[in-house]
Write an enzyme that holds these catalytic residues in place. Structure first.
Site, short mmCIF file in Angstrom:
data_model
loop_
_atom_site.label_atom_id
_atom_site.label_comp_id
_atom_site.label_asym_id
_atom_site.label_seq_id
_atom_site.Cartn_x
_atom_site.Cartn_y
_atom_site.Cartn_z
N ASP A 165 10.48 6.23 0.78
CA ASP A 165 10.22 5.01 0.01
C ASP A 165 11.53 4.33 -0.40
O ASP A 165 12.45 4.99 -0.91
CB ASP A 165 9.40 5.37 -1.23
CG ASP A 165 8.82 4.15 -1.92
OD1 ASP A 165 9.60 3.31 -2.40
OD2 ASP A 165 7.58 4.04 -1.99
N ARG A 207 12.27 2.56 -2.82
CA ARG A 207 12.54 2.52 -4.26
C ARG A 207 13.16 3.81 -4.78
O ARG A 207 13.54 3.89 -5.95
CB ARG A 207 11.23 2.26 -5.02
CG ARG A 207 10.57 0.94 -4.71
CD ARG A 207 9.15 0.92 -5.25
NE ARG A 207 8.30 1.88 -4.56
CZ ARG A 207 7.03 2.12 -4.86
NH1 ARG A 207 6.47 1.45 -5.87
NH2 ARG A 207 6.32 3.00 -4.18
N HIS A 260 7.22 11.15 -5.78
CA HIS A 260 7.27 10.05 -6.75
C HIS A 260 5.89 9.46 -6.94
O HIS A 260 5.07 9.43 -6.02
CB HIS A 260 8.26 8.97 -6.29
CG HIS A 260 7.84 8.22 -5.06
ND1 HIS A 260 7.19 7.00 -5.10
CD2 HIS A 260 7.96 8.53 -3.75
CE1 HIS A 260 6.95 6.59 -3.86
NE2 HIS A 260 7.41 7.51 -3.03
N CYS A 304 11.10 11.36 -0.46
CA CYS A 304 10.28 10.40 0.27
C CYS A 304 11.16 9.27 0.81
O CYS A 304 12.19 8.93 0.24
CB CYS A 304 9.21 9.82 -0.66
SG CYS A 304 8.07 8.66 0.15
N CYS A 323 3.17 6.70 -4.71
CA CYS A 323 3.60 7.00 -3.34
C CYS A 323 2.59 6.43 -2.34
O CYS A 323 1.41 6.79 -2.34
CB CYS A 323 3.73 8.51 -3.15
SG CYS A 323 4.23 9.00 -1.48
#
Length: 208
Positions: free
Chosen positions: A43, A45, A97, A41, A100
């Site tokens: 993302d 993080r 994750h 992803c 999400c």
């Protein structure tokens, strides 16, 4: 993040690498030989190399919103084909994750403009597994389970491709489904039964 700081960080990173190995970048410039393709992803993080403790050159990486493998997305399909056919990776990992934002957005009724057709693929995952998901009363647990099911469905999408099927026959390439728990830092192997998924879909999706 202070952008001016980025270049200072870069200098410090270079210095640290050269202190350990003075020909580090010379060796890095000779090419790559990754063992696995990681599809994750976007993302902020979730960084592939860091969470696996991998070094530069060890992992070929593709990231998009909610770690999707969509057959008409030329970006991800090009990455898969290059990694499998040219870099000869032996493992492909789809890593989702928990928490999400893409998965959560897909389950909301808001019009998200250009994101609508992308997120519809996650809604399709929900539709396929709605009987299981609708029995989960806690919304956060439902999202977490959808994250896991989405990873599994993207693994199936990989197994449908000619490149993956051929590499499996030729050299035993495997597809894996993982989830990163942002609350604990742990990587969770969903232990998808690659051979079973392959066997189940071959009647329809077999490609020579």
């Amino acid at each position: 993040m202070n952008l001016d700081r980025v270049f200072e960080n870069n200098k410090a990173w270079i210095k640290g690498k050269l202190e350990v190995q003075d020909d580090y970048f010379e060796e890095l410039g000779k090419g790559q030989n990754p063992e696995l393709l990681y599809i994750g992803c976007s993302d902020s993080r979730v960084t592939a190399e860091e969470l696996m403790g991998a070094q530069l050159g060890e992992v070929f990486v593709h990231r998009n919103i909610a770690n999707m493998v969509i057959s008409i997305d030329l970006n991800v399909m090009s990455v898969v084909n290059y990694a499998v056919d040219h870099l000869k990776v032996n493992h492909i990992v789809v890593c989702g994750h928990y928490a999400c934002g893409g998965v959560k957005a897909a389950m909301q009724s808001a019009d998200l403009g250009i994101l609508n057709p992308w997120l519809r693929n996650i809604r399709d995952v929900y539709r396929i597994h709605r009987n299981e998901l609708n029995q989960i009363a806690d919304e956060e647990k439902k999202y977490d389970r959808l994250v896991e099911l989405n990873v599994k469905e993207q693994c199936v999408n990989l197994i449908k491709t000619a490149a993956v099927q051929k590499a499996y026959r030729d050299r035993g390439l495997k597809v894996h489904g993982w989830v990163f728990d942002v609350h604990t830092g742990k990587l969770i192997d969903l232990k998808i039964d690659f051979e079973k998924y392959l066997h189940d879909i071959m009647e329809i999706y077999h490609l020579d």
